[in-house]
Design a protein around this motif. Structure first.
Motif, PDB file in Angstrom:
ATOM      1  N   TYR A   1       4.626   9.018  -9.341  1.00  0.00           N
ATOM      2  CA  TYR A   1       4.385   8.776 -10.764  1.00  0.00           C
ATOM      3  C   TYR A   1       4.213   7.277 -10.988  1.00  0.00           C
ATOM      4  N   LYS A   2       3.138   6.930 -11.633  1.00  0.00           N
ATOM      5  CA  LYS A   2       2.789   5.512 -11.788  1.00  0.00           C
ATOM      6  C   LYS A   2       3.399   4.894 -13.043  1.00  0.00           C
ATOM      7  N   TYR A   3       3.497   5.679 -14.094  1.00  0.00           N
ATOM      8  CA  TYR A   3       3.926   5.137 -15.383  1.00  0.00           C
ATOM      9  C   TYR A   3       5.284   5.722 -15.766  1.00  0.00           C
ATOM     10  N   TRP A   4       6.145   4.859 -16.288  1.00  0.00           N
ATOM     11  CA  TRP A   4       7.507   5.261 -16.629  1.00  0.00           C
ATOM     12  C   TRP A   4       7.903   4.711 -17.992  1.00  0.00           C
ATOM     13  N   GLY A   5       8.701   5.505 -18.695  1.00  0.00           N
ATOM     14  CA  GLY A   5       9.315   5.014 -19.914  1.00  0.00           C
ATOM     15  C   GLY A   5      10.582   4.252 -19.591  1.00  0.00           C
ATOM     16  N   GLN A   6      11.244   3.772 -20.633  1.00  0.00           N
ATOM     17  CA  GLN A   6      12.434   2.952 -20.442  1.00  0.00           C
ATOM     18  C   GLN A   6      13.701   3.789 -20.260  1.00  0.00           C
ATOM     19  N   GLY A   7      13.632   5.067 -20.539  1.00  0.00           N
ATOM     20  CA  GLY A   7      14.772   5.955 -20.375  1.00  0.00           C
ATOM     21  C   GLY A   7      15.550   6.144 -21.655  1.00  0.00           C
ATOM     22  N   THR A   8      16.190   7.294 -21.772  1.00  0.00           N
ATOM     23  CA  THR A   8      17.045   7.581 -22.909  1.00  0.00           C
ATOM     24  C   THR A   8      18.312   8.265 -22.389  1.00  0.00           C
ATOM     25  N   GLN A   9      19.453   7.824 -22.894  1.00  0.00           N
ATOM     26  CA  GLN A   9      20.741   8.308 -22.390  1.00  0.00           C
ATOM     27  C   GLN A   9      21.102   9.642 -23.026  1.00  0.00           C
ATOM     28  N   VAL A  10      21.509  10.574 -22.194  1.00  0.00           N
ATOM     29  CA  VAL A  10      22.053  11.853 -22.650  1.00  0.00           C
ATOM     30  C   VAL A  10      23.483  11.949 -22.141  1.00  0.00           C
ATOM     31  N   THR A  11      24.404  12.133 -23.058  1.00  0.00           N
ATOM     32  CA  THR A  11      25.811  12.260 -22.727  1.00  0.00           C
ATOM     33  C   THR A  11      26.290  13.625 -23.187  1.00  0.00           C
ATOM     34  N   VAL A  12      26.968  14.346 -22.308  1.00  0.00           N
ATOM     35  CA  VAL A  12      27.457  15.690 -22.626  1.00  0.00           C
ATOM     36  C   VAL A  12      28.967  15.690 -22.466  1.00  0.00           C
ATOM     37  N   SER A  13      29.656  15.958 -23.542  1.00  0.00           N
ATOM     38  CA  SER A  13      31.115  15.983 -23.495  1.00  0.00           C
ATOM     39  C   SER A  13      31.598  17.394 -23.202  1.00  0.00           C
ATOM     40  N   SER A  14      32.665  17.469 -22.442  1.00  0.00           N
ATOM     41  CA  SER A  14      33.200  18.791 -22.065  1.00  0.00           C
ATOM     42  C   SER A  14      34.277  19.244 -23.024  1.00  0.00           C
TER      43      SER A  14
ATOM     44  N   ASN B   1      18.750  23.106 -23.745  1.00  0.00           N
ATOM     45  CA  ASN B   1      19.733  24.015 -24.328  1.00  0.00           C
ATOM     46  C   ASN B   1      20.865  24.274 -23.345  1.00  0.00           C
ATOM     47  N   SER B   2      21.952  24.770 -23.842  1.00  0.00           N
ATOM     48  CA  SER B   2      23.114  25.109 -23.006  1.00  0.00           C
ATOM     49  C   SER B   2      23.475  23.945 -22.095  1.00  0.00           C
ATOM     50  N   LEU B   3      23.569  22.788 -22.671  1.00  0.00           N
ATOM     51  CA  LEU B   3      23.822  21.590 -21.877  1.00  0.00           C
ATOM     52  C   LEU B   3      25.196  21.627 -21.219  1.00  0.00           C
ATOM     53  N   LYS B   4      25.236  21.092 -20.010  1.00  0.00           N
ATOM     54  CA  LYS B   4      26.456  21.040 -19.219  1.00  0.00           C
ATOM     55  C   LYS B   4      26.810  19.575 -18.976  1.00  0.00           C
ATOM     56  N   PRO B   5      28.076  19.290 -18.688  1.00  0.00           N
ATOM     57  CA  PRO B   5      28.440  17.899 -18.394  1.00  0.00           C
ATOM     58  C   PRO B   5      27.610  17.303 -17.257  1.00  0.00           C
ATOM     59  N   GLU B   6      27.229  18.124 -16.295  1.00  0.00           N
ATOM     60  CA  GLU B   6      26.441  17.605 -15.174  1.00  0.00           C
ATOM     61  C   GLU B   6      25.001  17.281 -15.550  1.00  0.00           C
ATOM     62  N   ASP B   7      24.578  17.617 -16.773  1.00  0.00           N
ATOM     63  CA  ASP B   7      23.258  17.224 -17.245  1.00  0.00           C
ATOM     64  C   ASP B   7      23.244  15.793 -17.780  1.00  0.00           C
ATOM     65  N   ALA B   8      24.411  15.205 -17.948  1.00  0.00           N
ATOM     66  CA  ALA B   8      24.486  13.853 -18.479  1.00  0.00           C
ATOM     67  C   ALA B   8      23.807  12.874 -17.524  1.00  0.00           C
ATOM     68  N   ALA B   9      22.927  12.057 -18.064  1.00  0.00           N
ATOM     69  CA  ALA B   9      22.150  11.118 -17.242  1.00  0.00           C
ATOM     70  C   ALA B   9      21.252  10.308 -18.165  1.00  0.00           C
ATOM     71  N   VAL B  10      20.590   9.337 -17.585  1.00  0.00           N
ATOM     72  CA  VAL B  10      19.473   8.695 -18.272  1.00  0.00           C
ATOM     73  C   VAL B  10      18.226   9.499 -17.924  1.00  0.00           C
ATOM     74  N   TYR B  11      17.518   9.921 -18.944  1.00  0.00           N
ATOM     75  CA  TYR B  11      16.325  10.736 -18.751  1.00  0.00           C
ATOM     76  C   TYR B  11      15.080   9.862 -18.917  1.00  0.00           C
TER      77      TYR B  11
END
Length: 123
Positions: A110-123, A84-94
């Protein structure tokens, strides 16, 4: 082996919300904890939050405290990250990650990882 698949990323305006999901399969019952990390180009992968599979109190990075919430649904083997209350600096691959160890902050634990999901926050 544990397989992790993230979903729910996308584009959101600053101040908006997104919910990420991480579906676990395989030997998910063997996990001690699941966490979320994020990474921007050219930077290290940063800890965001983590929860134990048994449901202990979550741990959050200072930068997301009060805005992000991690939860898990053991019946569905799924971890959620409500942002919630996302900021532009939160933009990243999660990335969702799982560990069989009593790890918290270090991606190397951490041994196991997912492939990642992109989060983009526009200002």
């Amino acid at each position: 082996q544990v397989q992790l698949v993230e979903s729910g990323g996308g584009l959101v305006q600053a101040g908006g919300s997104l919910r990420l999901s991480c579906a676990a399969s395989g030997r998910a019952f063997s996990m001690y904890a699941v966490g979320w990390f994020r990474q921007t180009p050219g930077k290290a992968r940063d800890f965001v939050t983590r929860i134990t599979w048994s449901g202990g109190a979550p741990t959050y990075a200072d930068s997301v405290k009060g805005r992000f919430t991690i939860s898990r649904d053991k019946a569905k083997n799924t971890i959620y990250l409500q942002m919630n209350s996302l900021k532009p600096e939160d933009a990243a691959v999660y990335y969702c990650a799982a560990t069989e160890r009593q790890a918290i902050y270090s991606p190397g634990d951490y041994k196991y990882w997912g492939q990642g999901t992109q989060v983009t926050v526009s200002s």
